[in-house]
Enzyme design. Structure first.
Site, PDB file in Angstrom:
ATOM      1  N   LYS A   1      -0.737 -10.357   7.685  1.00  0.00           N
ATOM      2  CA  LYS A   1      -0.446  -9.013   8.176  1.00  0.00           C
ATOM      3  C   LYS A   1      -1.767  -8.370   8.557  1.00  0.00           C
ATOM      4  O   LYS A   1      -2.705  -8.315   7.755  1.00  0.00           O
ATOM      5  CB  LYS A   1       0.244  -8.164   7.107  1.00  0.00           C
ATOM      6  CG  LYS A   1       0.458  -6.714   7.555  1.00  0.00           C
ATOM      7  CD  LYS A   1       0.859  -5.794   6.410  1.00  0.00           C
ATOM      8  CE  LYS A   1       0.989  -4.354   6.900  1.00  0.00           C
ATOM      9  NZ  LYS A   1       1.246  -3.395   5.799  1.00  0.00           N
TER      10      LYS A   1
ATOM     11  N   SER B   1       0.826  -1.210   0.000  1.00  0.00           N
ATOM     12  CA  SER B   1       0.000   0.000   0.000  1.00  0.00           C
ATOM     13  C   SER B   1       0.861   1.260   0.000  1.00  0.00           C
ATOM     14  O   SER B   1       0.589   2.215  -0.731  1.00  0.00           O
ATOM     15  CB  SER B   1      -0.928  -0.002   1.220  1.00  0.00           C
ATOM     16  OG  SER B   1      -1.769  -1.123   1.196  1.00  0.00           O
TER      17      SER B   1
END
Length: 342
Positions: free
Chosen positions: A178, A53
């Site tokens: 994650k 990201s």
């Protein structure tokens, strides 16, 4: 995974930074800066996540994604860091696209694929669809697959611990998760299921490159408590781009406390002090976003450009004072600079 024909890379407990996709003022990839940044962080003990990201992966073409993975592997190998594991984001807008990106990542030199669920049709992706998605992707991927739970980037999809546990049980090529949802209770429930000897016996992992299911936090602000109290294996943190030495040191202290037969009170005090500052700094950089991270590296490390790819806007200089002079940022930067000189 074999590096240069001799060195085997294995996923294990540690810390990673999602590497920004550095760009010039025309939004073309700045590969030289990217390579230098990857190596600088890895030397500090902070391994790279490429095309995450923070790396603006969904603003990149498949060719650009592949280029960054290939360049990261080459830069690390040339620096003698052949054992450094590269995690690469391979999330696409469909199962088919995700599998294809995972295959391209493997060819380019990645060791682990990290996959976020496709969020465009999030309303139609209940738990059965998500479990099937990870079954399909992990069975077809040449790389071990890490789940990426980030509701803010997946149309609000927030996998609960029951769903994650079902995926872990059913998918031997899924190597971890994650958690960028920040849910400590969820993390603890997942590790209570997967970080125990019974799980390894009942559901062994498929790949020698990822022999255990590892659970990683997605922020620096709960690194110590998640490792010591929640049995987490580390974290992937955007803050690692700014404070690699300090966060690697915090991880080392936390891991030592969690695994020692007689944990040191001195280590705990040091870790708590570092965690306090990391939590404050993490909040400041979360507000500043990707653009703020690039701006800070541009100013403090001399990186050529602070550009992000549109529609994101560059960091506004009027916000610089509140970021640079935040108490946690200033104090943590002093520690970072001191550790970097050692």
């Amino acid at each position: 995974m074999v590096a240069n024909g001799t060195s085997k890379r294995v996923l294990k407990a540690g810390v990673w930074a999602p590497i920004p996709a550095f760009m010039d003022d025309n939004e073309e990839l700045d590969v030289a800066t990217f390579r230098a940044h990857v190596v600088r962080l890895a030397k500090a003990g902070m391994a790279p996540v490429v095309n995450g990201s923070m790396g603006e992966a969904h603003h990149l073409t498949a060719e650009e994604r592949t280029t960054l993975i290939r360049e990261a592997r080459a830069a690390l190998d040339e620096a003698g860091l052949t054992d450094t594991v590269i995690i690469a984001g391979t999330g696409g807008n469909s199962t088919r696209a995700t599998i294809q990106l995972s295959k391209l990542a493997a060819e380019a030199g990645a060791d682990i694929a990290i996959v976020i669920p496709p969020g465009y049709y999030s309303g139609a992706l209940a738990a059965p669809a998500l479990i099937q998605f990870f079954k399909d992707v992990s069975s077809a991927s040449p790389l071990p697959v890490m789940i990426y739970n980030y509701p803010g980037a997946a149309g609000g999809i927030d996998m609960d611990s029951d769903t994650v546990q079902a995926i872990a049980d059913a998918c031997p090529n899924v190597c971890g998760i994650k958690l960028t949802c920040g849910a400590v209770g969820k993390l603890t429930r997942i590790t209570a299921h997967t970080a125990v000897a019974g799980f390894a016996d009942a559901a062994p992992r498929q790949s020698a490159a990822a022999p255990q299911f590892i659970t990683l936090g997605g922020f620096a602000d709960f690194l110590l408590p998640s490792i010591v109290g929640g049995r987490a294996h580390g974290a992937i943190m955007g803050l690692g781009n700014i404070f690699p030495h300090a966060l690697a040191h915090l991880f080392e202290l936390s891991h030592r406390i969690a695994t020692a037969d007689a944990p040191s009170k001195t280590d705990l005090l040091k870790a708590q002090q570092l965690q306090d500052l990391a939590s404050e700094a993490d909040q400041s950089f979360a507000r500043a976003g990707i653009a703020g991270t690039k701006w800070f590296l541009h100013k403090h490390k001399g990186y050529p450009s602070k550009r992000v790819r549109r529609p994101l806007l560059d960091f506004d200089d009027s916000r610089a004072d509140s970021l640079e002079n935040a108490r946690g940022v200033k104090a943590f930067l002093e520690i970072e600079n001191a550790l970097a000189k050692q």
